[in-house]
Design a protein around this motif. Structure first.
Motif, PDB file in Angstrom:
ATOM      1  N   ASN A 170      -2.301  -0.974  -4.787  1.00 37.00           N
ATOM      2  CA  ASN A 170      -1.738  -2.317  -4.734  1.00 37.00           C
ATOM      3  C   ASN A 170      -1.839  -2.990  -6.103  1.00 37.00           C
ATOM      4  O   ASN A 170      -0.903  -3.646  -6.562  1.00 37.00           O
ATOM      5  CB  ASN A 170      -2.467  -3.144  -3.669  1.00 37.00           C
ATOM      6  N   ASP A 210       4.933  -2.536  -4.385  1.00 36.81           N
ATOM      7  CA  ASP A 210       6.078  -3.334  -4.819  1.00 36.81           C
ATOM      8  C   ASP A 210       7.333  -2.474  -4.941  1.00 36.81           C
ATOM      9  O   ASP A 210       8.454  -2.975  -4.816  1.00 36.81           O
ATOM     10  CB  ASP A 210       5.802  -3.986  -6.176  1.00 36.81           C
ATOM     11  N   HIS A 213      -0.132  -9.352   0.141  1.00 35.27           N
ATOM     12  CA  HIS A 213       0.183  -9.895  -1.173  1.00 35.27           C
ATOM     13  C   HIS A 213       0.110  -8.783  -2.216  1.00 35.27           C
ATOM     14  O   HIS A 213      -0.686  -7.846  -2.101  1.00 35.27           O
ATOM     15  CB  HIS A 213      -0.787 -11.017  -1.551  1.00 35.27           C
ATOM     16  N   SER A 214       0.932  -8.902  -3.228  1.00 38.60           N
ATOM     17  CA  SER A 214       0.932  -7.928  -4.312  1.00 38.60           C
ATOM     18  C   SER A 214      -0.115  -8.288  -5.350  1.00 38.60           C
ATOM     19  O   SER A 214       0.009  -9.310  -6.044  1.00 38.60           O
ATOM     20  CB  SER A 214       2.313  -7.862  -4.968  1.00 38.60           C
ATOM     21  N   ARG A 226       1.471  -8.353  -8.903  1.00 38.35           N
ATOM     22  CA  ARG A 226       2.164  -9.580  -9.294  1.00 38.35           C
ATOM     23  C   ARG A 226       1.181 -10.707  -9.573  1.00 38.35           C
ATOM     24  O   ARG A 226       1.370 -11.510 -10.489  1.00 38.35           O
ATOM     25  CB  ARG A 226       3.134  -9.993  -8.189  1.00 38.35           C
ATOM     26  N   LEU A 227       0.102 -10.750  -8.803  1.00 38.68           N
ATOM     27  CA  LEU A 227      -0.888 -11.812  -8.956  1.00 38.68           C
ATOM     28  C   LEU A 227      -1.635 -11.693 -10.277  1.00 38.68           C
ATOM     29  O   LEU A 227      -1.927 -12.689 -10.944  1.00 38.68           O
ATOM     30  CB  LEU A 227      -1.873 -11.766  -7.781  1.00 38.68           C
TER      31      LEU A 227
END
Length: 304
Positions: free
Chosen positions: A83, A89, A104-105, A108-109
């Motif tokens: 992840n 993603d 949640h990614s 990306r975070l």
């Protein structure tokens, strides 16, 4: 028929990925309709294996097979690392993930916050990321800042990244995305880069042109031909169009980097000796389960 790929409860690099794949019945086999990848407790997927896994899972999903990724430890294990890499993603939405996909990614975070990781980047001709080679090179600079040859090394790294990525844009000819990622393993004194595509492999594009372009190489085995691709610079368009990979290899050799080239059903590990990649120093693995495309990795030590 069901195909089950069981990964071991340890660090899984490209070699162990291939061992697990070969122990299965072959995910791309014609009579295979369901494929399950099992990740037991203690399994840790490394970047070169993660890139191949992503391409393979997406290939299978594109053929309407049922694909499942089963993580025994859930987010607490290798699923959490994948992840963070951005694996989910890019994973085909039809692939099942057990116990469930991350909500949640993490990529990306936290994107760009770890100088030792360049998250999985999508390589697509319609959405080219011109800054990707520079981001990868910056990670090399950060990881190897103490080396006296860091300037030369970073220049060589940029060339290798740019060439391998451009090769996907120029030659893969597939609607499926390619991918690239980099990870620094400080504890192992190693930097690993991997690039993967699901298009036509080197042999599929080069072999048909041998008779007219390189008749003296027509009888070479796939292993020896791959070595010549990196030694001489071969292209289906002629020798003057294949110099990029030759230059790539020359730079990698200078820094004693091993090159790992996975073709459709073969894998060739090129280990530099006497300043070159030679057939007698190419470790070849034949009759591997089908994996579309070309998958290349290289790794070198952080210190000189």
């Amino acid at each position: 028929m069901n195909c089950i790929v069981n990964f071991p409860p340890t660090w899984v690099n490209a070699s162990k990925f291939e061992t697990a794949l070969k122990a299965s019945c072959g995910p791309h086999a014609l009579n295979t309709y369901t494929v399950a990848f099992n990740f037991p407790a203690g399994c840790k997927i490394m970047v070169d294996a993660g890139i191949r896994l992503l391409s393979l899972a997406n290939q299978l999903a594109s053929t309407s097979r049922r694909v499942r990724l089963c993580f025994e430890e859930g987010q607490a294990g290798t699923m959490g690392y994948l992840n963070r890499m951005g694996f989910f993603d890019h994973l085909h939405e039809g692939v099942e993930v057990n116990p469930s996909r991350p909500l949640h990614s993490a990529a990306r975070l936290h994107h760009g916050s770890n100088s030792m990781l360049v998250e999985i980047a999508r390589i697509n001709k319609d959405a080219r990321d011109a800054e990707l080679p520079s981001r990868l090179t910056e990670a090399v600079k950060q990881a190897c800042a103490g080396r006296e040859d860091i300037g030369e090394l970073s220049g060589a790294a940029w060339m290798i990244f740019a060439e391998l990525i451009d090769n996907i844009f120029s030659h893969s000819r597939t609607p499926l995305d390619g991918y690239a990622a980099l990870q620094v393993y400080s504890g192992g004194n190693r930097l690993s880069f991997a690039v993967s595509d699901s298009g036509l492999g080197i042999m599929d594009t080069l072999r048909p042109s041998l008779k007219t372009q390189f008749p003296n190489l027509e009888r070479l085995s796939d292993t020896d031909l791959v070595v010549e691709v990196f030694r001489q610079g071969l292209s289906r368009h002629g020798s003057d169009r294949g110099l990029g990979l030759k230059g790539c290899a020359a730079k990698a050799i200078k820094f004693n980097a091993a090159l790992d080239v996975r073709l459709a059903t073969q894998r060739v590990l090129l280990v530099p000796a006497r300043g070159a990649y030679e057939p007698n120093n190419a470790f070849c693995y034949e009759d591997l389960p089908l994996l579309w495309g070309t998958h290349i990795g290289f790794a070198f030590k952080l210190d000189a």
